[in-house]
Design an enzyme around this catalytic site. Structure first.
Site, PDB file in Angstrom:
ATOM      1  N   PRO A 197       0.832  -0.968   0.357  1.00  0.00           N
ATOM      2  CA  PRO A 197       0.011  -0.317   0.144  1.00  0.00           C
ATOM      3  C   PRO A 197       1.247   1.273  -0.189  1.00  0.00           C
ATOM      4  O   PRO A 197       0.620   2.160   0.906  1.00  0.00           O
ATOM      5  CB  PRO A 197      -1.036  -0.494   0.656  1.00  0.00           C
ATOM      6  CG  PRO A 197      -0.037  -1.024   2.087  1.00  0.00           C
ATOM      7  CD  PRO A 197       0.923  -2.105   1.469  1.00  0.00           C
ATOM      8  N   CYS A 198       1.541   1.130  -0.785  1.00  0.00           N
ATOM      9  CA  CYS A 198       2.456   3.392  -1.616  1.00  0.00           C
ATOM     10  C   CYS A 198       1.353   3.777  -1.146  1.00  0.00           C
ATOM     11  O   CYS A 198       1.742   5.148  -0.890  1.00  0.00           O
ATOM     12  CB  CYS A 198       2.590   2.827  -2.471  1.00  0.00           C
ATOM     13  SG  CYS A 198       1.562   2.652  -4.057  1.00  0.00           S
ATOM     14  N   HIS A 199      -0.112   4.006  -1.224  1.00  0.00           N
ATOM     15  CA  HIS A 199      -1.175   5.135  -1.821  1.00  0.00           C
ATOM     16  C   HIS A 199      -0.916   5.314  -0.305  1.00  0.00           C
ATOM     17  O   HIS A 199      -1.764   6.429   0.389  1.00  0.00           O
ATOM     18  CB  HIS A 199      -2.404   4.197  -1.618  1.00  0.00           C
ATOM     19  CG  HIS A 199      -2.902   3.776  -1.239  1.00  0.00           C
ATOM     20  ND1 HIS A 199      -2.459   2.418  -1.284  1.00  0.00           N
ATOM     21  CD2 HIS A 199      -3.308   3.484  -0.163  1.00  0.00           C
ATOM     22  CE1 HIS A 199      -3.269   1.663  -1.152  1.00  0.00           C
ATOM     23  NE2 HIS A 199      -4.195   2.427  -0.242  1.00  0.00           N
TER      24      HIS A 199
END
Length: 179
Positions: free
Chosen positions: A135-137
């Site tokens: 989850p780079c968001h």
């Protein structure tokens, strides 16, 4: 040979790639660094065990569930540094955010360094080959700026909103890498 297929998400078309039964990529169509890690010949494949698992994972995620990335077999190309950053990204809890600086501090501490560049962390985050699953968001600027998502700022906002993140202290930058 890498196999690829398409998943139709509520946020648009997502391209999946796999090799030898492991997921090697997941990108929003047209995102920054789109499929840049695929160096081999590509073959369309509608169905495989890993593609079925990833589609189920994404269906659950977009339905508001919290599926675990550990349930998926991943084979991610990247340097040791990038893989270290991606491991930290995987540990960010659903519905929460952290900063590039906090990740840099954690890596520096783990390596016995006084400090680490948040920009270097940002580069590793931006080259995450399996966004959403890793989850780079969930990474934001230290000042609350919603910057740095290769899939685009509007998708980052929608993903964070889906997860129930309190968007009160976060803002869209007037200029920068996310626009």
């Amino acid at each position: 040979m890498q196999q690829i297929t398409t998943y139709h998400s509520p946020l648009g078309k997502i391209i999946l790639s796999e090799k030898a039964g492991a997921l090697t990529g997941l990108w929003f169509e047209g995102q920054k660094y789109f499929m840049d890690s695929l160096k081999e010949e590509l073959e369309e494949c509608e169905d495989s065990p890993i593609f079925r698992q990833v589609r189920q994972w994404l269906d659950r995620y977009f339905a508001g569930e919290k599926p675990s990335a550990e349930a998926l077999k991943l084979a991610l190309p990247g340097s040791e540094f990038r893989r270290r950053v991606w491991k930290i990204l995987s540990e960010i809890p659903y519905g929460e955010v952290t900063t590039y600086g906090a990740i840099a501090q954690r890596i520096a501490f783990g390596q016995g360094l006084e400090k680490m560049s948040a920009q270097a962390v940002g580069q590793a985050v931006s080259h995450n080959p399996v966004s959403i699953i890793i989850p780079c968001h969930r990474v934001v600027g230290g000042n609350g700026s919603l910057t740095g998502y290769a899939g685009g700022i509007e998708k980052k906002i929608k993903l964070l909103t889906l997860e129930g993140v309190d968007m009160g202290g976060l803002f869209v930058p007037k200029k920068g890498t996310a626009l």
